[in-house]
Design a protein around this motif. Sequence first.
Motif, PDB file in Angstrom:
ATOM      1  N   LEU A   1       0.836  -1.204   0.000  1.00 58.01           N
ATOM      2  CA  LEU A   1       0.000   0.000   0.000  1.00 58.01           C
ATOM      3  C   LEU A   1       0.868   1.250   0.000  1.00 58.01           C
ATOM      4  O   LEU A   1       1.686   1.450   0.893  1.00 58.01           O
ATOM      5  CB  LEU A   1      -0.909   0.002   1.232  1.00 58.01           C
ATOM      6  N   LEU A   2       0.685   2.108  -1.002  1.00 56.62           N
ATOM      7  CA  LEU A   2       1.382   3.387  -1.109  1.00 56.62           C
ATOM      8  C   LEU A   2       0.401   4.493  -0.740  1.00 56.62           C
ATOM      9  O   LEU A   2      -0.556   4.755  -1.469  1.00 56.62           O
ATOM     10  CB  LEU A   2       1.911   3.594  -2.526  1.00 56.62           C
ATOM     11  N   ARG A   3       0.631   5.144   0.415  1.00 62.96           N
ATOM     12  CA  ARG A   3      -0.277   6.186   0.904  1.00 62.96           C
ATOM     13  C   ARG A   3       0.321   7.557   0.612  1.00 62.96           C
ATOM     14  O   ARG A   3       1.406   7.903   1.095  1.00 62.96           O
ATOM     15  CB  ARG A   3      -0.539   6.036   2.399  1.00 62.96           C
ATOM     16  N   LEU A   4      -0.406   8.358  -0.174  1.00 65.45           N
ATOM     17  CA  LEU A   4       0.059   9.684  -0.571  1.00 65.45           C
ATOM     18  C   LEU A   4      -0.913  10.742  -0.080  1.00 65.45           C
ATOM     19  O   LEU A   4      -2.130  10.606  -0.247  1.00 65.45           O
ATOM     20  CB  LEU A   4       0.183   9.778  -2.097  1.00 65.45           C
ATOM     21  N   ASN A   5      -0.369  11.801   0.528  1.00 65.91           N
ATOM     22  CA  ASN A   5      -1.162  12.939   0.984  1.00 65.91           C
ATOM     23  C   ASN A   5      -1.031  14.035  -0.079  1.00 65.91           C
ATOM     24  O   ASN A   5       0.068  14.552  -0.304  1.00 65.91           O
ATOM     25  CB  ASN A   5      -0.651  13.418   2.345  1.00 65.91           C
ATOM     26  N   VAL A   6      -2.143  14.382  -0.728  1.00 63.64           N
ATOM     27  CA  VAL A   6      -2.094  15.231  -1.924  1.00 63.64           C
ATOM     28  C   VAL A   6      -3.102  16.373  -1.801  1.00 63.64           C
ATOM     29  O   VAL A   6      -4.268  16.129  -1.463  1.00 63.64           O
ATOM     30  CB  VAL A   6      -2.413  14.403  -3.189  1.00 63.64           C
ATOM     31  N   PRO A   7      -2.697  17.606  -2.086  1.00 66.15           N
ATOM     32  CA  PRO A   7      -3.685  18.690  -2.111  1.00 66.15           C
ATOM     33  C   PRO A   7      -4.581  18.545  -3.341  1.00 66.15           C
ATOM     34  O   PRO A   7      -4.149  18.088  -4.398  1.00 66.15           O
ATOM     35  CB  PRO A   7      -2.815  19.951  -2.194  1.00 66.15           C
ATOM     36  N   ARG A   8      -5.815  18.948  -3.201  1.00 64.34           N
ATOM     37  CA  ARG A   8      -6.774  18.797  -4.295  1.00 64.34           C
ATOM     38  C   ARG A   8      -6.303  19.500  -5.567  1.00 64.34           C
ATOM     39  O   ARG A   8      -6.503  19.009  -6.681  1.00 64.34           O
ATOM     40  CB  ARG A   8      -8.142  19.354  -3.866  1.00 64.34           C
ATOM     41  N   VAL A   9      -5.609  20.609  -5.400  1.00 64.71           N
ATOM     42  CA  VAL A   9      -5.193  21.390  -6.553  1.00 64.71           C
ATOM     43  C   VAL A   9      -4.155  20.656  -7.402  1.00 64.71           C
ATOM     44  O   VAL A   9      -3.987  20.954  -8.593  1.00 64.71           O
ATOM     45  CB  VAL A   9      -4.648  22.761  -6.084  1.00 64.71           C
ATOM     46  N   ALA A  10      -3.470  19.675  -6.809  1.00 68.95           N
ATOM     47  CA  ALA A  10      -2.445  18.937  -7.550  1.00 68.95           C
ATOM     48  C   ALA A  10      -3.019  17.765  -8.334  1.00 68.95           C
ATOM     49  O   ALA A  10      -2.326  17.181  -9.174  1.00 68.95           O
ATOM     50  CB  ALA A  10      -1.373  18.430  -6.589  1.00 68.95           C
TER      51      ALA A  10
ATOM     52  N   ASP B   1       3.269   7.508   3.232  1.00 63.54           N
ATOM     53  CA  ASP B   1       4.601   7.268   2.671  1.00 63.54           C
ATOM     54  C   ASP B   1       5.218   8.565   2.177  1.00 63.54           C
ATOM     55  O   ASP B   1       6.434   8.752   2.260  1.00 63.54           O
ATOM     56  CB  ASP B   1       4.519   6.264   1.518  1.00 63.54           C
ATOM     57  N   ALA B   2       4.389   9.469   1.654  1.00 61.19           N
ATOM     58  CA  ALA B   2       4.900  10.724   1.109  1.00 61.19           C
ATOM     59  C   ALA B   2       3.746  11.707   0.960  1.00 61.19           C
ATOM     60  O   ALA B   2       2.566  11.340   1.048  1.00 61.19           O
ATOM     61  CB  ALA B   2       5.582  10.496  -0.240  1.00 61.19           C
ATOM     62  N   GLY B   3       4.108  12.967   0.735  1.00 64.85           N
ATOM     63  CA  GLY B   3       3.128  14.003   0.460  1.00 64.85           C
ATOM     64  C   GLY B   3       3.559  14.804  -0.749  1.00 64.85           C
ATOM     65  O   GLY B   3       4.705  14.704  -1.202  1.00 64.85           O
TER      66      GLY B   3
ATOM     67  N   ARG C   1       9.856   4.509  -4.359  1.00 65.37           N
ATOM     68  CA  ARG C   1      10.884   4.790  -5.360  1.00 65.37           C
ATOM     69  C   ARG C   1      10.313   4.637  -6.761  1.00 65.37           C
ATOM     70  O   ARG C   1      10.594   5.439  -7.659  1.00 65.37           O
ATOM     71  CB  ARG C   1      12.070   3.838  -5.145  1.00 65.37           C
ATOM     72  N   ALA C   2       9.480   3.600  -6.968  1.00 60.87           N
ATOM     73  CA  ALA C   2       8.871   3.394  -8.281  1.00 60.87           C
ATOM     74  C   ALA C   2       7.977   4.567  -8.650  1.00 60.87           C
ATOM     75  O   ALA C   2       7.987   5.043  -9.795  1.00 60.87           O
ATOM     76  CB  ALA C   2       8.077   2.089  -8.287  1.00 60.87           C
ATOM     77  N   PHE C   3       7.187   5.072  -7.681  1.00 54.58           N
ATOM     78  CA  PHE C   3       6.294   6.191  -7.966  1.00 54.58           C
ATOM     79  C   PHE C   3       7.094   7.458  -8.266  1.00 54.58           C
ATOM     80  O   PHE C   3       6.763   8.205  -9.191  1.00 54.58           O
ATOM     81  CB  PHE C   3       5.348   6.438  -6.792  1.00 54.58           C
ATOM     82  N   ILE C   4       8.152   7.708  -7.489  1.00 56.38           N
ATOM     83  CA  ILE C   4       8.974   8.899  -7.718  1.00 56.38           C
ATOM     84  C   ILE C   4       9.558   8.879  -9.120  1.00 56.38           C
ATOM     85  O   ILE C   4       9.460   9.860  -9.877  1.00 56.38           O
ATOM     86  CB  ILE C   4      10.095   8.990  -6.663  1.00 56.38           C
TER      87      ILE C   4
ATOM     88  N   PRO D   1      10.078  11.496   4.805  1.00 51.04           N
ATOM     89  CA  PRO D   1      10.930  11.776   5.972  1.00 51.04           C
ATOM     90  C   PRO D   1      12.405  11.455   5.813  1.00 51.04           C
ATOM     91  O   PRO D   1      13.247  12.203   6.286  1.00 51.04           O
ATOM     92  CB  PRO D   1      10.322  10.898   7.081  1.00 51.04           C
ATOM     93  N   SER D   2      12.762  10.342   5.177  1.00 54.84           N
ATOM     94  CA  SER D   2      14.160   9.932   5.186  1.00 54.84           C
ATOM     95  C   SER D   2      14.504   9.180   3.919  1.00 54.84           C
ATOM     96  O   SER D   2      13.759   8.310   3.474  1.00 54.84           O
ATOM     97  CB  SER D   2      14.455   9.036   6.393  1.00 54.84           C
ATOM     98  N   ARG D   3      15.666   9.519   3.359  1.00 55.35           N
ATOM     99  CA  ARG D   3      16.141   8.838   2.159  1.00 55.35           C
ATOM    100  C   ARG D   3      16.401   7.361   2.428  1.00 55.35           C
ATOM    101  O   ARG D   3      16.350   6.530   1.534  1.00 55.35           O
ATOM    102  CB  ARG D   3      17.417   9.517   1.662  1.00 55.35           C
ATOM    103  N   HIS D   4      16.689   7.018   3.689  1.00 57.46           N
ATOM    104  CA  HIS D   4      17.019   5.634   4.029  1.00 57.46           C
ATOM    105  C   HIS D   4      15.778   4.767   4.177  1.00 57.46           C
ATOM    106  O   HIS D   4      15.876   3.557   4.327  1.00 57.46           O
ATOM    107  CB  HIS D   4      17.829   5.592   5.329  1.00 57.46           C
ATOM    108  N   GLN D   5      14.595   5.359   4.172  1.00 56.53           N
ATOM    109  CA  GLN D   5      13.363   4.595   4.365  1.00 56.53           C
ATOM    110  C   GLN D   5      12.523   4.525   3.092  1.00 56.53           C
ATOM    111  O   GLN D   5      11.329   4.265   3.144  1.00 56.53           O
ATOM    112  CB  GLN D   5      12.539   5.228   5.492  1.00 56.53           C
ATOM    113  N   VAL D   6      13.136   4.746   1.938  1.00 58.99           N
ATOM    114  CA  VAL D   6      12.388   4.741   0.692  1.00 58.99           C
ATOM    115  C   VAL D   6      12.153   3.298   0.256  1.00 58.99           C
ATOM    116  O   VAL D   6      13.061   2.614  -0.189  1.00 58.99           O
ATOM    117  CB  VAL D   6      13.130   5.507  -0.410  1.00 58.99           C
TER     118      VAL D   6
END
Length: 297
Positions: free
Chosen positions: A95-104, A142-144, A286-289, A276-281
Amino acid sequence: MRRNDLDGLIALLKVAERRSFSAAAADLGVTPSAISQSVRALEERAGVALLARTTRDVAPTEAGRRFLERARPAVDDIFDAFREAGSLGDRPSGLLRLNVPRVAMPSLIEPILADFCRAYPDVQVELFIDDRLANIVEGGFDAGIRIGELIEADMVAVPLTGPFKLAIIGSPDYFARHGRPQRPEDLRDHRCINFRQSSRALYHWEFEEDGREYALAVDGQIIVNEGSVMISAAVMGLGLAYVLAPVVEPLCEQGLLESVLQPFMPETPGFFLYFPSRHQVMPKLRAFIDFARERLR
């Protein structure tokens, strides 16, 4: 259960399997004495002998057999859990959880979402639409995705777009009725659509002139706390709105909105994905980025 109650369990299982302290020690890469001490300490905590020892053989006692019948499946489940967790570190999945503003959503997520899901079928994507500047660690994300200047300095930030301008927009009908402001100060005579921030304060519109940055409080009949509602209100002719220029480009091209005060509008560094941390990717992130940067550049 005490923290060390399980110490010696692996040693016991290995000795029971191999019927030898020496063979078990060789398999585990320790000395026979260490294996013997671990098993004896486990027996002391259990309060009963688990192995019957002779000079030629080692075998479980009745208590040992019952103990092993219960313990071995549990240990196998634990090792399976380790293997499953490790597999998530090798391939994009989970599960990849992303926090995204509506405008994006229209410019960043919608153009790539279907292709990403097809490319990575083992990744489940959760899009949490949130216009607040959320704490992604507390929220379990996982990311925002946010505008660059809003991201905390201790986050790893990956650019998804280049810099772009902000814009003040209104409908042709609004400008026909109220005229066009020529300078930021003229906004005092215009109906502006205010934006209520998560702090409850109204956003002050920012400008640049001759290397000077400043902000103005504006007034109007409409206050919103969501970007798409603000744009819709501007299309309806209810006032001027302060927005991200790329978000309203399609509406401007369709003639539904027009931009004013362009020479005074500041530039933002663009949208960034942050975590939060490059070591926790994990591979899923990484695939999404990599996918997003390739498609959006």
